[in-house]
Write a protein that holds these residues in place. Structure first.
Motif, mmCIF file in Angstrom:
data_model
loop_
_atom_site.group_PDB
_atom_site.id
_atom_site.type_symbol
_atom_site.label_atom_id
_atom_site.label_comp_id
_atom_site.label_asym_id
_atom_site.label_seq_id
_atom_site.Cartn_x
_atom_site.Cartn_y
_atom_site.Cartn_z
ATOM 1 N N MET A 1 0.827 -1.188 0.000
ATOM 2 C CA MET A 1 0.000 0.000 0.000
ATOM 3 C C MET A 1 0.873 1.254 0.000
ATOM 4 N N HIS A 2 1.933 1.232 0.794
ATOM 5 C CA HIS A 2 2.792 2.411 0.912
ATOM 6 C C HIS A 2 3.439 2.748 -0.428
ATOM 7 N N LEU A 3 4.065 1.744 -1.019
ATOM 8 C CA LEU A 3 4.758 1.982 -2.281
ATOM 9 C C LEU A 3 3.780 2.392 -3.376
ATOM 10 N N MET A 4 2.655 1.721 -3.447
ATOM 11 C CA MET A 4 1.675 2.041 -4.486
ATOM 12 C C MET A 4 1.133 3.465 -4.327
ATOM 13 N N THR A 5 0.913 3.889 -3.088
ATOM 14 C CA THR A 5 0.437 5.246 -2.839
ATOM 15 C C THR A 5 1.449 6.270 -3.330
ATOM 16 N N PHE A 6 2.714 6.071 -2.961
ATOM 17 C CA PHE A 6 3.721 7.056 -3.346
ATOM 18 C C PHE A 6 4.091 6.973 -4.814
ATOM 19 N N MET A 7 3.888 5.821 -5.429
ATOM 20 C CA MET A 7 4.094 5.743 -6.879
ATOM 21 C C MET A 7 3.029 6.583 -7.582
ATOM 22 N N GLU A 8 1.827 6.612 -7.051
ATOM 23 C CA GLU A 8 0.765 7.431 -7.638
ATOM 24 C C GLU A 8 1.002 8.922 -7.365
ATOM 25 N N VAL A 9 1.484 9.236 -6.166
ATOM 26 C CA VAL A 9 1.703 10.637 -5.801
ATOM 27 C C VAL A 9 2.884 11.213 -6.581
ATOM 28 N N ALA A 10 3.981 10.443 -6.688
ATOM 29 C CA ALA A 10 5.201 10.953 -7.320
ATOM 30 C C ALA A 10 5.154 10.923 -8.842
ATOM 31 N N LYS A 11 4.325 10.054 -9.413
ATOM 32 C CA LYS A 11 4.239 9.903 -10.867
ATOM 33 C C LYS A 11 5.621 9.699 -11.496
ATOM 34 N N PRO A 12 6.331 8.617 -11.118
ATOM 35 C CA PRO A 12 7.682 8.408 -11.658
ATOM 36 C C PRO A 12 7.659 8.052 -13.143
ATOM 37 N N LYS A 13 8.774 8.299 -13.766
ATOM 38 C CA LYS A 13 8.936 7.945 -15.175
ATOM 39 C C LYS A 13 9.198 6.441 -15.281
ATOM 40 N N GLY A 47 13.216 -3.599 11.472
ATOM 41 C CA GLY A 47 12.974 -2.597 12.510
ATOM 42 C C GLY A 47 13.627 -1.267 12.160
ATOM 43 N N TYR A 48 14.871 -1.330 11.672
ATOM 44 C CA TYR A 48 15.570 -0.112 11.268
ATOM 45 C C TYR A 48 14.860 0.572 10.102
ATOM 46 N N LEU A 49 14.468 -0.212 9.089
ATOM 47 C CA LEU A 49 13.778 0.365 7.933
ATOM 48 C C LEU A 49 12.447 0.997 8.340
ATOM 49 N N LYS A 50 11.753 0.373 9.266
ATOM 50 C CA LYS A 50 10.469 0.920 9.712
ATOM 51 C C LYS A 50 10.661 2.202 10.516
ATOM 52 N N GLU A 51 11.727 2.266 11.335
ATOM 53 C CA GLU A 51 12.012 3.512 12.051
ATOM 54 C C GLU A 51 12.294 4.641 11.067
ATOM 55 N N GLU A 52 13.034 4.334 10.011
ATOM 56 C CA GLU A 52 13.306 5.337 8.987
ATOM 57 C C GLU A 52 12.023 5.759 8.263
ATOM 58 N N ALA A 53 11.129 4.808 8.026
ATOM 59 C CA ALA A 53 9.855 5.136 7.372
ATOM 60 C C ALA A 53 9.014 6.044 8.263
ATOM 61 N N ILE A 54 8.997 5.767 9.564
ATOM 62 C CA ILE A 54 8.250 6.608 10.502
ATOM 63 C C ILE A 54 8.796 8.028 10.468
ATOM 64 N N HIS A 55 10.110 8.143 10.498
ATOM 65 C CA HIS A 55 10.736 9.474 10.442
ATOM 66 C C HIS A 55 10.410 10.171 9.117
ATOM 67 N N SER A 56 10.484 9.436 8.018
ATOM 68 C CA SER A 56 10.204 10.022 6.700
ATOM 69 C C SER A 56 8.754 10.489 6.592
ATOM 70 N N TYR A 57 7.812 9.679 7.066
ATOM 71 C CA TYR A 57 6.400 10.066 7.009
ATOM 72 C C TYR A 57 6.140 11.288 7.882
ATOM 73 N N THR A 58 6.803 11.347 9.044
ATOM 74 C CA THR A 58 6.639 12.507 9.925
ATOM 75 C C THR A 58 7.157 13.769 9.244
ATOM 76 N N GLU A 59 8.320 13.670 8.623
ATOM 77 C CA GLU A 59 8.877 14.824 7.909
ATOM 78 C C GLU A 59 7.997 15.214 6.716
ATOM 79 N N PHE A 60 7.471 14.226 6.007
ATOM 80 C CA PHE A 60 6.589 14.492 4.868
ATOM 81 C C PHE A 60 5.344 15.233 5.343
ATOM 82 N N LEU A 96 -4.034 9.575 5.169
ATOM 83 C CA LEU A 96 -3.428 8.326 4.724
ATOM 84 C C LEU A 96 -2.005 8.189 5.258
ATOM 85 N N LEU A 97 -1.245 9.271 5.248
ATOM 86 C CA LEU A 97 0.117 9.234 5.789
ATOM 87 C C LEU A 97 0.110 8.920 7.278
#
Length: 120
Positions: A1-13, A47-60, A96-97
């Motif tokens: 869900m996370h990746l699909m959401t941000f793929m739609e938001v970012a509209k990558p090439k 656990g490390y990746l999830k902590e980074e995701a939490i920080h990234s979502y908070t900053e976003f 959603l974030l």
């Protein structure tokens, strides 16, 4: 869900999508072998990746609230969340974030439990 959401938001090439697909394949295989060789290490990595995701979502969310990032809507998000929650369209992405961040926080507890579990 996370990746699909941000793929739609970012509209990558197309080449950015290919890069994401390739990196996911490499990570999946490396993580699979890590799980077999050292389950505790694999849970530490997640656990490390999830902590980074939490920080990234908070900053976003902060940047979104400050207006530094445009509040865009992915086509599927309003249909799923807006209809169920009667949420204004301008609040769907922040909602959603927050929900994705909450899910990550809750699942991080699971990984910490596996790390601290005694193997005996």
């Amino acid at each position: 869900m996370h990746l699909m959401t941000f793929m739609e938001v970012a509209k990558p090439k197309w080449y950015e999508r290919a890069l994401v697909f390739t990196v996911q394949g490499v990570f999946f295989n490396a993580y699979f072998f890590t799980c077999i060789l050292s389950p505790k290490l694999s849970h530490r990595i997640l656990g490390y990746l999830k902590e980074e995701a939490i920080h990234s979502y908070t900053e976003f969310l902060k940047e979104l609230g400050n207006g530094n990032i445009k509040n865009v809507l992915a086509p599927a998000i309003p249909l799923i969340t807006g209809a169920c929650l009667r949420t204004p369209l301008s609040e769907i992405l922040p909602w959603l974030l927050r929900m994705m961040r909450l899910i990550i926080v809750m699942s991080t507890t699971l990984h910490l439990t596996f790390i601290s579990r005694d193997n005996n």
